[in-house]
Design an enzyme around this catalytic site. Sequence first.
Site, PDB file in Angstrom:
ATOM      1  N   HIS A   1      30.222  50.684  37.268  1.00 41.79           N
ATOM      2  CA  HIS A   1      30.888  50.376  35.995  1.00 41.79           C
ATOM      3  C   HIS A   1      30.435  49.037  35.442  1.00 41.79           C
ATOM      4  O   HIS A   1      30.872  48.608  34.393  1.00 41.79           O
ATOM      5  CB  HIS A   1      32.409  50.384  36.184  1.00 41.79           C
ATOM      6  CG  HIS A   1      32.875  49.359  37.160  1.00 41.79           C
ATOM      7  ND1 HIS A   1      32.711  49.512  38.515  1.00 41.79           N
ATOM      8  CD2 HIS A   1      33.442  48.153  36.978  1.00 41.79           C
ATOM      9  CE1 HIS A   1      33.183  48.431  39.117  1.00 41.79           C
ATOM     10  NE2 HIS A   1      33.622  47.589  38.211  1.00 41.79           N
TER      11      HIS A   1
ATOM     12  N   CYS B   1      31.668  43.092  34.042  1.00 43.57           N
ATOM     13  CA  CYS B   1      32.901  43.244  34.829  1.00 43.57           C
ATOM     14  C   CYS B   1      33.310  41.923  35.459  1.00 43.57           C
ATOM     15  O   CYS B   1      34.271  41.307  35.049  1.00 43.57           O
ATOM     16  CB  CYS B   1      32.795  44.325  35.901  1.00 43.57           C
ATOM     17  SG  CYS B   1      34.341  44.432  36.851  1.00 43.57           S
TER      18      CYS B   1
ATOM     19  N   SER C   1      35.566  47.498  42.928  1.00 42.61           N
ATOM     20  CA  SER C   1      36.326  48.626  42.367  1.00 42.61           C
ATOM     21  C   SER C   1      35.685  49.970  42.724  1.00 42.61           C
ATOM     22  O   SER C   1      36.384  50.959  42.945  1.00 42.61           O
ATOM     23  CB  SER C   1      36.456  48.494  40.853  1.00 42.61           C
ATOM     24  OG  SER C   1      37.120  47.286  40.547  1.00 42.61           O
TER      25      SER C   1
ATOM     26  N   HIS D   1      36.735  50.781  46.120  1.00 38.17           N
ATOM     27  CA  HIS D   1      38.103  51.311  46.127  1.00 38.17           C
ATOM     28  C   HIS D   1      38.097  52.830  45.903  1.00 38.17           C
ATOM     29  O   HIS D   1      38.921  53.542  46.443  1.00 38.17           O
ATOM     30  CB  HIS D   1      38.954  50.664  45.027  1.00 38.17           C
ATOM     31  CG  HIS D   1      39.373  49.247  45.311  1.00 38.17           C
ATOM     32  ND1 HIS D   1      39.859  48.836  46.535  1.00 38.17           N
ATOM     33  CD2 HIS D   1      39.413  48.145  44.525  1.00 38.17           C
ATOM     34  CE1 HIS D   1      40.160  47.541  46.469  1.00 38.17           C
ATOM     35  NE2 HIS D   1      39.900  47.103  45.260  1.00 38.17           N
TER      36      HIS D   1
ATOM     37  N   CYS E   1      30.420  46.141  42.615  1.00 32.43           N
ATOM     38  CA  CYS E   1      31.769  45.570  42.472  1.00 32.43           C
ATOM     39  C   CYS E   1      32.715  46.290  43.421  1.00 32.43           C
ATOM     40  O   CYS E   1      32.530  47.460  43.750  1.00 32.43           O
ATOM     41  CB  CYS E   1      32.234  45.737  41.026  1.00 32.43           C
ATOM     42  SG  CYS E   1      33.932  45.204  40.721  1.00 32.43           S
TER      43      CYS E   1
HETATM   44  N1  APR Z   1      42.935  36.710  52.544  1.00 31.36           N
HETATM   45  C1  APR Z   1      42.035  35.988  51.820  1.00 31.36           C
HETATM   46  N2  APR Z   1      40.885  36.518  51.365  1.00 31.36           N
HETATM   47  C2  APR Z   1      40.611  37.806  51.655  1.00 31.36           C
HETATM   48  C3  APR Z   1      41.504  38.612  52.412  1.00 31.36           C
HETATM   49  C4  APR Z   1      42.720  38.000  52.873  1.00 31.36           C
HETATM   50  N3  APR Z   1      43.613  38.677  53.583  1.00 31.36           N
HETATM   51  N4  APR Z   1      40.960  39.849  52.511  1.00 31.36           N
HETATM   52  C5  APR Z   1      39.787  39.823  51.843  1.00 31.36           C
HETATM   53  N5  APR Z   1      39.561  38.596  51.328  1.00 31.36           N
HETATM   54  C6  APR Z   1      38.426  38.138  50.509  1.00 31.36           C
HETATM   55  C7  APR Z   1      37.053  38.627  50.949  1.00 31.36           C
HETATM   56  O1  APR Z   1      36.533  37.810  51.994  1.00 31.36           O
HETATM   57  C8  APR Z   1      36.241  38.535  49.666  1.00 31.36           C
HETATM   58  O2  APR Z   1      35.613  37.265  49.519  1.00 31.36           O
HETATM   59  O3  APR Z   1      38.567  38.696  49.202  1.00 31.36           O
HETATM   60  C9  APR Z   1      37.287  38.707  48.560  1.00 31.36           C
HETATM   61  C10 APR Z   1      37.133  40.025  47.785  1.00 31.36           C
HETATM   62  O4  APR Z   1      35.941  39.947  47.080  1.00 31.36           O
HETATM   63  P1  APR Z   1      34.935  41.167  46.802  1.00 31.36           P
HETATM   64  O5  APR Z   1      34.904  42.096  47.954  1.00 31.36           O
HETATM   65  O6  APR Z   1      33.670  40.576  46.272  1.00 31.36           O
HETATM   66  O7  APR Z   1      35.693  41.980  45.624  1.00 31.36           O
HETATM   67  P2  APR Z   1      35.620  41.785  44.026  1.00 31.36           P
HETATM   68  O8  APR Z   1      34.520  42.633  43.480  1.00 31.36           O
HETATM   69  O9  APR Z   1      35.662  40.344  43.708  1.00 31.36           O
HETATM   70  O10 APR Z   1      36.997  42.487  43.593  1.00 31.36           O
HETATM   71  C11 APR Z   1      38.254  41.930  43.980  1.00 31.36           C
HETATM   72  O11 APR Z   1      39.408  42.603  42.006  1.00 31.36           O
HETATM   73  O12 APR Z   1      38.772  43.855  40.168  1.00 31.36           O
HETATM   74  C12 APR Z   1      39.408  43.888  41.414  1.00 31.36           C
HETATM   75  O13 APR Z   1      38.958  46.134  42.195  1.00 31.36           O
HETATM   76  C13 APR Z   1      38.682  44.768  42.406  1.00 31.36           C
HETATM   77  O14 APR Z   1      40.538  44.816  43.902  1.00 31.36           O
HETATM   78  C14 APR Z   1      39.244  44.259  43.681  1.00 31.36           C
HETATM   79  C15 APR Z   1      39.375  42.763  43.409  1.00 31.36           C
HETATM   80 ZN    ZN Z   2      34.292  45.743  38.574  1.00 30.08          ZN
END
Ligand code: APR
Ligand code: ZN
Length: 367
Positions: free
Chosen positions: A61, A168, A42, A45, A40
């Site tokens: 997590h 999650c 997070s 991060h 994930c």
């Molecule tokens: N505009 C549009 N989409 C974007 C941009 C942007 N500027 N930057 C990144 N993305 C997209 C990525 O291409 C990706 O598909 O955002 C998505 C993020 O997804 P993941 O990396 O899979 O992250 P995820 O695990 O879904 O978590 C997203 O939610 O719980 C919180 O901590 C977590 O901050 C994180 C968020």
């Molecule tokens: Zn998570």
Amino acid sequence: MISKAAVLFEVGQKLFIKEVEVEPPRSGEVLVKMAAGGICHSDLHVMNGDLHNPLPAILGHEGSGVVAEIGKGVMSVRPGDHVLPLWRMSCGECDYCSAGRPALCPEGTKIRNTGCFLDGTTRFKLDGTEIKHFLGVSTFSEYSVMPEKSVLRIPQDLPLDRAALFGCGVVTGVGVAINAARVEPGSTVAVIGTGGVGLNVVQGSLLAGAGKIIAVDLVDKKLDLAREFGATDTVNAAAGSPVEQVRDLTDGKGVDYAFEVIGLPATMRQAYDSLAKRGMAIIVGITPRSAEVSIPSLSLVYEERTITGSLYGSSRPRIDIPKLIDLYRVGKLKIDELLTRTYPFERINEAYEDLERGEVARSLVTF
Ligand code: APR
Ligand code: ZN
Ligand code: ZN
């Protein structure tokens, strides 16, 4: 006992697979033999320093496993039970827990901030040095000790790899649409960022009966997936202002609900700017503590807009996760489609690189 675990020693480094010492569970704790750990954003991060956790720590997590041993007084699970770790421990008794808001429980916050259990200690050591937990569950360890209040028993016949995703990504994403936004049938929705969590916001909005679901991402592959999960329209944010594209798709009105599922102030502002009158922006993405978002204040009054956030899908995991599992079993939630890739535990860094490159919807490491 000795267990293989992925340790983060310093921000900016990769994870190191080490053989750590795991103490037996104390009173009110359980030892879980992990089957799978979810990849994930997070955790990423924490690795890149946006989210602080005391280090060195064992991250992870999301996951699933089998109870190996229980400490004194543990009543809700026994060895052999299949369980999911819940990454926000909740006491069950405070005002927030009593009000059905377990994610806001101060005890969970304490575990989150200290990287320790409530007694201020950890159950991991490496060469005599204490290793911290992450959110009380540290799923990137073959064996992990967790508070009893952080584990949820799940049906034995649910495949453990599918099960892992509920803890999650699924409960957060579906929960934010259903519990936090309370998406109304026929309403319009924009989901900004359709990764592992965002795709679940899409399917949660579909479950709630949204009429139009606009997926916004930078990666076409993610947008194709979003259609599979229920998006009616897609916007590639690289192809021009995503706000204008969303407005064009709603006859200039904007959407009733806009979800930010990335963790960037700029896209949080885009969510707010995409709203119709009386619309609600819901922030799910995590930013560094110092980040701020500014919004045009007059629109709060003249257009009665709302901006809010949601932690852990504003869910009651012990009630909601079993319901979500049932929805999966009757074909109303896509979980198989979400699980894009499985890596052996030793290749966990590769799994995070692939996530960062936007190659997967959700992936797992297996032990
Ligand atoms: N505009 C549009 N989409 C974007 C941009 C942007 N500027 N930057 C990144 N993305 C997209 C990525 O291409 C990706 O598909 O955002 C998505 C993020 O997804 P993941 O990396 O899979 O992250 P995820 O695990 O879904 O978590 C997203 O939610 O719980 C919180 O901590 C977590 O901050 C994180 C968020
Ligand atoms: Zn998570
Ligand atoms: Zn509580």
